[in-house]
Design a protein around this motif. Structure first.
Motif, PDB file in Angstrom:
ATOM      1  N   LEU A 166     -16.011  -8.353  -0.132  1.00  0.00           N
ATOM      2  CA  LEU A 166     -14.724  -7.960  -0.696  1.00  0.00           C
ATOM      3  C   LEU A 166     -13.953  -9.131  -1.302  1.00  0.00           C
ATOM      4  N   HIS A 167     -13.922 -10.250  -0.622  1.00  0.00           N
ATOM      5  CA  HIS A 167     -13.127 -11.376  -1.131  1.00  0.00           C
ATOM      6  C   HIS A 167     -13.752 -12.000  -2.375  1.00  0.00           C
ATOM      7  N   ARG A 168     -15.009 -11.640  -2.670  1.00  0.00           N
ATOM      8  CA  ARG A 168     -15.684 -12.205  -3.838  1.00  0.00           C
ATOM      9  C   ARG A 168     -15.547 -11.316  -5.080  1.00  0.00           C
ATOM     10  N   ILE A 169     -14.899 -10.183  -4.954  1.00  0.00           N
ATOM     11  CA  ILE A 169     -14.742  -9.286  -6.105  1.00  0.00           C
ATOM     12  C   ILE A 169     -13.773  -9.912  -7.100  1.00  0.00           C
ATOM     13  N   SER A 170     -14.212 -10.032  -8.343  1.00  0.00           N
ATOM     14  CA  SER A 170     -13.398 -10.715  -9.357  1.00  0.00           C
ATOM     15  C   SER A 170     -13.045  -9.812 -10.539  1.00  0.00           C
ATOM     16  N   VAL A 171     -13.437  -8.536 -10.480  1.00  0.00           N
ATOM     17  CA  VAL A 171     -13.065  -7.611 -11.550  1.00  0.00           C
ATOM     18  C   VAL A 171     -11.822  -6.834 -11.124  1.00  0.00           C
ATOM     19  N   PRO A 172     -11.062  -6.278 -12.089  1.00  0.00           N
ATOM     20  CA  PRO A 172      -9.916  -5.444 -11.723  1.00  0.00           C
ATOM     21  C   PRO A 172     -10.339  -4.311 -10.796  1.00  0.00           C
ATOM     22  N   THR A 173      -9.549  -4.077  -9.758  1.00  0.00           N
ATOM     23  CA  THR A 173      -9.924  -3.097  -8.739  1.00  0.00           C
ATOM     24  C   THR A 173      -8.744  -2.189  -8.428  1.00  0.00           C
ATOM     25  N   LEU A 174      -9.005  -0.882  -8.509  1.00  0.00           N
ATOM     26  CA  LEU A 174      -8.033   0.127  -8.111  1.00  0.00           C
ATOM     27  C   LEU A 174      -8.468   0.742  -6.791  1.00  0.00           C
ATOM     28  N   LEU A 175      -7.549   0.801  -5.846  1.00  0.00           N
ATOM     29  CA  LEU A 175      -7.748   1.520  -4.589  1.00  0.00           C
ATOM     30  C   LEU A 175      -6.943   2.808  -4.700  1.00  0.00           C
ATOM     31  N   LEU A 176      -7.627   3.944  -4.671  1.00  0.00           N
ATOM     32  CA  LEU A 176      -6.980   5.234  -4.896  1.00  0.00           C
ATOM     33  C   LEU A 176      -7.199   6.094  -3.654  1.00  0.00           C
ATOM     34  N   TRP A 177      -6.120   6.430  -2.962  1.00  0.00           N
ATOM     35  CA  TRP A 177      -6.236   7.027  -1.627  1.00  0.00           C
ATOM     36  C   TRP A 177      -5.341   8.252  -1.480  1.00  0.00           C
ATOM     37  N   GLY A 178      -5.829   9.245  -0.735  1.00  0.00           N
ATOM     38  CA  GLY A 178      -4.986  10.338  -0.295  1.00  0.00           C
ATOM     39  C   GLY A 178      -4.140   9.895   0.892  1.00  0.00           C
ATOM     40  N   GLU A 179      -2.859  10.182   0.830  1.00  0.00           N
ATOM     41  CA  GLU A 179      -1.935   9.743   1.876  1.00  0.00           C
ATOM     42  C   GLU A 179      -2.336  10.247   3.251  1.00  0.00           C
ATOM     43  N   GLU A 180      -2.907  11.457   3.315  1.00  0.00           N
ATOM     44  CA  GLU A 180      -3.242  12.069   4.596  1.00  0.00           C
ATOM     45  C   GLU A 180      -4.754  12.091   4.843  1.00  0.00           C
ATOM     46  N   ASP A 181      -5.445  11.125   4.268  1.00  0.00           N
ATOM     47  CA  ASP A 181      -6.894  11.038   4.474  1.00  0.00           C
ATOM     48  C   ASP A 181      -7.181  10.814   5.960  1.00  0.00           C
ATOM     49  N   ALA A 182      -7.860  11.780   6.577  1.00  0.00           N
ATOM     50  CA  ALA A 182      -8.193  11.661   7.996  1.00  0.00           C
ATOM     51  C   ALA A 182      -9.547  11.000   8.216  1.00  0.00           C
ATOM     52  N   ARG A 183     -10.372  10.919   7.201  1.00  0.00           N
ATOM     53  CA  ARG A 183     -11.702  10.326   7.351  1.00  0.00           C
ATOM     54  C   ARG A 183     -11.674   8.824   7.055  1.00  0.00           C
ATOM     55  N   SER A 184     -10.988   8.441   6.002  1.00  0.00           N
ATOM     56  CA  SER A 184     -10.797   7.025   5.708  1.00  0.00           C
ATOM     57  C   SER A 184      -9.290   6.769   5.646  1.00  0.00           C
ATOM     58  N   PRO A 185      -8.665   6.543   6.792  1.00  0.00           N
ATOM     59  CA  PRO A 185      -7.204   6.458   6.852  1.00  0.00           C
ATOM     60  C   PRO A 185      -6.661   5.323   5.993  1.00  0.00           C
ATOM     61  N   LEU A 186      -5.357   5.379   5.743  1.00  0.00           N
ATOM     62  CA  LEU A 186      -4.720   4.376   4.900  1.00  0.00           C
ATOM     63  C   LEU A 186      -4.915   2.957   5.432  1.00  0.00           C
ATOM     64  N   ASP A 187      -5.120   2.797   6.730  1.00  0.00           N
ATOM     65  CA  ASP A 187      -5.392   1.457   7.263  1.00  0.00           C
ATOM     66  C   ASP A 187      -6.610   0.834   6.589  1.00  0.00           C
ATOM     67  N   VAL A 188      -7.588   1.667   6.236  1.00  0.00           N
ATOM     68  CA  VAL A 188      -8.767   1.154   5.536  1.00  0.00           C
ATOM     69  C   VAL A 188      -8.378   0.673   4.150  1.00  0.00           C
ATOM     70  N   ALA A 189      -7.536   1.440   3.468  1.00  0.00           N
ATOM     71  CA  ALA A 189      -7.071   1.029   2.142  1.00  0.00           C
ATOM     72  C   ALA A 189      -6.319  -0.297   2.216  1.00  0.00           C
ATOM     73  N   TYR A 190      -5.475  -0.442   3.229  1.00  0.00           N
ATOM     74  CA  TYR A 190      -4.715  -1.690   3.371  1.00  0.00           C
ATOM     75  C   TYR A 190      -5.647  -2.868   3.645  1.00  0.00           C
ATOM     76  N   ALA A 191      -6.706  -2.631   4.392  1.00  0.00           N
ATOM     77  CA  ALA A 191      -7.673  -3.705   4.648  1.00  0.00           C
ATOM     78  C   ALA A 191      -8.379  -4.119   3.357  1.00  0.00           C
ATOM     79  N   PHE A 192      -8.721  -3.137   2.522  1.00  0.00           N
ATOM     80  CA  PHE A 192      -9.293  -3.457   1.208  1.00  0.00           C
ATOM     81  C   PHE A 192      -8.286  -4.263   0.384  1.00  0.00           C
ATOM     82  N   GLN A 193      -7.032  -3.825   0.395  1.00  0.00           N
ATOM     83  CA  GLN A 193      -6.006  -4.497  -0.410  1.00  0.00           C
ATOM     84  C   GLN A 193      -5.827  -5.950   0.034  1.00  0.00           C
TER      85      GLN A 193
END
Length: 262
Positions: free
Chosen positions: A197-224
């Motif tokens: 993840l830290h080596r990604i150098s291209v533009p990256t969009l993280l697109l998440w459902g607010e109420e995602d129960a399978r991949s919760p927003l905590d996962v999105a924040y970790a990606f961010q």
């Protein structure tokens, strides 16, 4: 429909529209049909490519021992077969893990990344006890008699499947091959892409459902936190299959992001 051969498998994909390439990678237990609203809406501005990954949809059966790298190399073969250069590459759920592996091996084919309600693999994104629970749930699913097999995973939608997509979802469910889905989930359980993840150098969009129960927003924040300059867009009141539960908002976010890169 077009077909390219990779790793001993015929890989099917559709190509619609003209413009920069936007490649869409589906989740486990589905196929390229899940992207129907995006294909229809975005073909006015992009060459929209939706694959059926090996073992799914109209693609060939998975060979024994087909691994995550093999899925990634098959995705690379699709981009090369389209022949329009690097692509905006979007992956939802399991598809996002495949897309990360594509970036590991063939970053030259990736113009930008769109990570949608996804994981750096279950091992990379979820607590060990949650991974264990999912593996056990999958074991029970695949132990059922074939006539009782139900590929629907829990927690896909915040408010239930949208009525306008029910027929399409039912058709995809009927076509799921248990052996393919078992392989997908097994690979997902063992995958850990966090080193990348830290080596990604291209533009990256993280697109998440607010109420995602399978991949919760905590996962999105970790990606961010891990991906340099990643942009996070959260779609209110929807779950894991955000592209179907809020297709207009989802498609608008994808269009705006990809347009900004061109």
């Amino acid at each position: 429909m077009a077909v390219v051969r990779s790793g001993g498998v015929d890989v099917a994909y559709t190509r619609t529209g003209r413009g920069p390439v936007l490649l869409l990678a589906h989740g486990a237990g589905s196929d390229g049909r899940m992207w129907q609203p995006q294909v229809e809406a975005l073909a006015d501005e992009f060459t929209v490519v939706a694959w059926d990954e090996p073992g799914a949809g109209r693609s060939g059966a998975l060979p024994a021992g087909f691994g995550l790298e093999d899925f990634a190399r098959a995705l690379a073969a699709v981009i090369e077969d389209v022949g329009l250069g690097p692509a905006h590459v979007a992956g939802l759920s399991w598809g996002g893990t495949v897309v990360l592996e594509l970036y590991r091996w063939r970053p030259d084919l990736v113009r930008s990344l769109l990570m949608v309600d996804t994981y750096a693999g279950w091992k990379g994104s979820l607590p060990p006890e949650e991974v264990e629970a999912r593996v056990e749930g999958a074991r029970r699913m695949f132990a059922a008699p074939r006539e009782e097999f139900d590929p629907t995973l829990p927690g896909l939608f915040a408010a239930g499947p949208p009525e306008r997509f029910t027929a399409m979802l039912d058709a995809m469910n009927r076509d799921v091959r248990p052996e393919s889905m078992a392989a997908q989930l097994s690979l997902m359980a063992e995958a850990d892409e966090t080193d990348l993840l830290h080596r990604i150098s291209v533009p990256t969009l993280l697109l998440w459902g607010e109420e995602d129960a399978r991949s919760p927003l905590d996962v999105a924040y970790a990606f961010q936190d891990a991906i340099p300059h990643a942009e996070l867009v959260v779609i209110p009141a929807v779950g894991h299959m955000s592209n179907l539960e809020a297709p207009e908002a989802f498609t608008g976010a994808v269009r705006a992001f990809c347009r900004a890169q061109d």
